[in-house]
Write an enzyme that holds these catalytic residues in place. Structure first.
Site, short mmCIF file in Angstrom:
data_model
loop_
_atom_site.label_atom_id
_atom_site.label_comp_id
_atom_site.label_asym_id
_atom_site.label_seq_id
_atom_site.Cartn_x
_atom_site.Cartn_y
_atom_site.Cartn_z
N ASP A 1 -9.91 3.98 1.92
CA ASP A 1 -10.14 3.44 3.26
C ASP A 1 -10.82 4.46 4.19
O ASP A 1 -11.76 4.11 4.92
CB ASP A 1 -8.82 3.00 3.92
N LYS B 1 0.80 -1.23 0.00
CA LYS B 1 0.00 0.00 0.00
C LYS B 1 0.83 1.28 0.00
O LYS B 1 0.38 2.31 -0.46
CB LYS B 1 -0.95 0.01 1.20
P1 NAP Z 1 -0.12 -1.03 10.30
O1 NAP Z 1 0.20 0.09 9.38
O2 NAP Z 1 0.85 -2.16 10.43
O3 NAP Z 1 -0.41 -0.41 11.75
C1 NAP Z 1 -0.62 -1.24 12.86
C2 NAP Z 1 -1.06 -0.39 14.04
O4 NAP Z 1 -1.34 -1.27 15.15
C3 NAP Z 1 0.02 0.59 14.54
O5 NAP Z 1 -0.60 1.73 15.06
C4 NAP Z 1 0.69 -0.23 15.64
O6 NAP Z 1 1.35 0.57 16.62
C5 NAP Z 1 -0.51 -0.88 16.27
N1 NAP Z 1 -0.13 -2.09 17.04
C6 NAP Z 1 0.27 -3.28 16.54
N2 NAP Z 1 0.55 -4.14 17.56
C7 NAP Z 1 0.30 -3.45 18.71
C8 NAP Z 1 0.39 -3.77 20.10
N3 NAP Z 1 0.80 -5.00 20.50
N4 NAP Z 1 0.05 -2.82 21.02
C9 NAP Z 1 -0.39 -1.59 20.62
N5 NAP Z 1 -0.48 -1.22 19.31
C10 NAP Z 1 -0.14 -2.14 18.38
O7 NAP Z 1 -1.49 -1.74 9.89
P2 NAP Z 1 -2.80 -1.08 9.21
O8 NAP Z 1 -2.75 -1.31 7.74
O9 NAP Z 1 -2.96 0.31 9.73
O10 NAP Z 1 -3.94 -2.06 9.77
C11 NAP Z 1 -4.31 -2.06 11.15
C12 NAP Z 1 -5.46 -3.04 11.34
O11 NAP Z 1 -6.60 -2.62 10.59
C13 NAP Z 1 -5.20 -4.46 10.84
O12 NAP Z 1 -5.78 -5.37 11.75
C14 NAP Z 1 -5.90 -4.54 9.50
O13 NAP Z 1 -6.34 -5.85 9.18
C15 NAP Z 1 -7.10 -3.65 9.77
N6 NAP Z 1 -7.62 -3.00 8.55
C16 NAP Z 1 -8.96 -3.11 8.31
C17 NAP Z 1 -9.51 -2.48 7.20
C18 NAP Z 1 -10.97 -2.62 6.92
O14 NAP Z 1 -11.39 -2.37 5.79
N7 NAP Z 1 -11.78 -2.95 7.91
C19 NAP Z 1 -8.68 -1.74 6.32
C20 NAP Z 1 -7.32 -1.63 6.61
C21 NAP Z 1 -6.80 -2.27 7.73
P3 NAP Z 1 2.91 0.93 16.45
O15 NAP Z 1 2.98 2.10 15.52
O16 NAP Z 1 3.34 1.23 17.83
O17 NAP Z 1 3.59 -0.30 15.88
#
Ligand code: NAP
Length: 273
Positions: free
Chosen positions: A104, A68
């Site tokens: 998104d 992405k």
């Molecule tokens: P990303 O860029 O990898 O970001 C992950 C986020 O989660 C960061 O803020 C990270 O914090 C936090 N995180 C991960 N492990 C953690 C922990 N143990 N404790 C506290 N914070 C934690 O991922 P993303 O693309 O934004 O996606 C995030 C989630 O949204 C995923 O589960 C994905 O499947 C979901 N999602 C859903 C949709 C939908 O259409 N519903 C669309 C996109 C994504 P740090 O910065 O501290 O690492």
């Protein structure tokens, strides 16, 4: 070019993606001569893939993990909101150029309006997370007028980078400040991966939230996360992440296949299979 219109999703891995199921539902419903296919694409093959797909008859593709952000640098034209969020999930091949957009954030808001019709953008939103999804969501919430977006992330620097990017109205706060911000919030969003199957739970005391606040989780595996379960148990409106996934697909389908499709109960059922 004649023949069926082609579209798909590029990612690595991509087999888990629900996008083929949802686009195929719409193709069937509208009787469109088209195909939507998962295309496992390695990072090193992205430039070549983007060159070849339009020549093979593809009208565009969705982009999923882990491309992405990388795709953003390879596109010829990037929408303002994709530039602001620093990520793209929808590519349209038009006039020999690759147009990139992120859908998104607007999808999150469309789903929120659908599933929490009483929600108004007149109180602060507390957003947990500062990753790719959070960036789009915070930008979209600010666009629809929330007076303040409070971004709370485990890694403070990432939350601050987001607030620097989005400017006035967007503030970063430490995790320990969550209880202080909840009493003013009209919306709490989990945009971290916590609560997802295989990850740790998101443990937050929801009791400081006003009784008319909405709680949204963008995690959709499982559909009912512990956060949403706790919200419902308190009588709060709880919004699951599947609707965002369905809404983010609408602009791509409309651009590639020429019809703006509906997000409805039939689509949810088809995707949940
Ligand atoms: P990303 O860029 O990898 O970001 C992950 C986020 O989660 C960061 O803020 C990270 O914090 C936090 N995180 C991960 N492990 C953690 C922990 N143990 N404790 C506290 N914070 C934690 O991922 P993303 O693309 O934004 O996606 C995030 C989630 O949204 C995923 O589960 C994905 O499947 C979901 N999602 C859903 C949709 C939908 O259409 N519903 C669309 C996109 C994504 P740090 O910065 O501290 O690492």
């Amino acid at each position: 070019m004649s023949g069926p219109v082609l579209a798909g999703v590029i990612g690595d891995p991509v087999a888990h993606s629900l996008s083929p199921r949802l686009h195929r539902h719409w193709l069937r419903r509208h009787g469109i001569d088209g195909h939507y296919v998962p295309l496992r694409t390695r990072a090193e093959d992205l430039p070549e893939t983007l060159r070849l797909l339009p020549r093979l008859g593809f009208a565009g593709v969705n982009v999923t993990i882990p491309h992405k952000e990388a795709i953003f640098a390879l596109a010829d034209h990037v929408s303002d909101r994709a530039r602001r969020a620093g990520t793209a999930n929808t590519l349209v091949f038009r006039g020999g150029a690759v147009h990139a957009d992120t859908t998104d954030g607007p999808a999150f808001v469309a789903n929120l309006r659908d599933r929490a019709p009483g929600w108004r953008a007149n109180r602060p939103a507390v957003v947990l997370g500062a990753g790719g999804a959070a960036r789009g969501i915070v930008a979209a919430l600010m666009e629809v007028g929330v007076p303040e977006a409070v971004v709370i992330n485990r890694t403070a620097a990432r939350a601050e980078a987001l607030t620097d990017l989005l400017g006035a109205g967007c503030v970063a706060a430490p995790w320990s400040d969550i209880p202080r911000h909840l009493p003013r919030a009209g919306l709490l969003v989990n945009a971290t991966s916590l609560g997802m199957a295989g990850k740790g739970p998101l443990e937050i005391d929801l009791s400081p939230l006003p009784p008319d606040a909405a709680v949204a989780d963008i995690v959709y595996v499982p559909l009912e996360t512990p956060l949403l379960h706790a919200a419902r148990a308190r009588g709060l409106v709880a919004v699951d992440g599947l609707g965002m996934l369905l809404h983010q697909a609408v602009p791509g389908f409309a651009a590639w296949f020429g019809i703006t499709p509906e997000v409805d109960a039939d689509l949810r059922a088809a995707v949940l299979g």
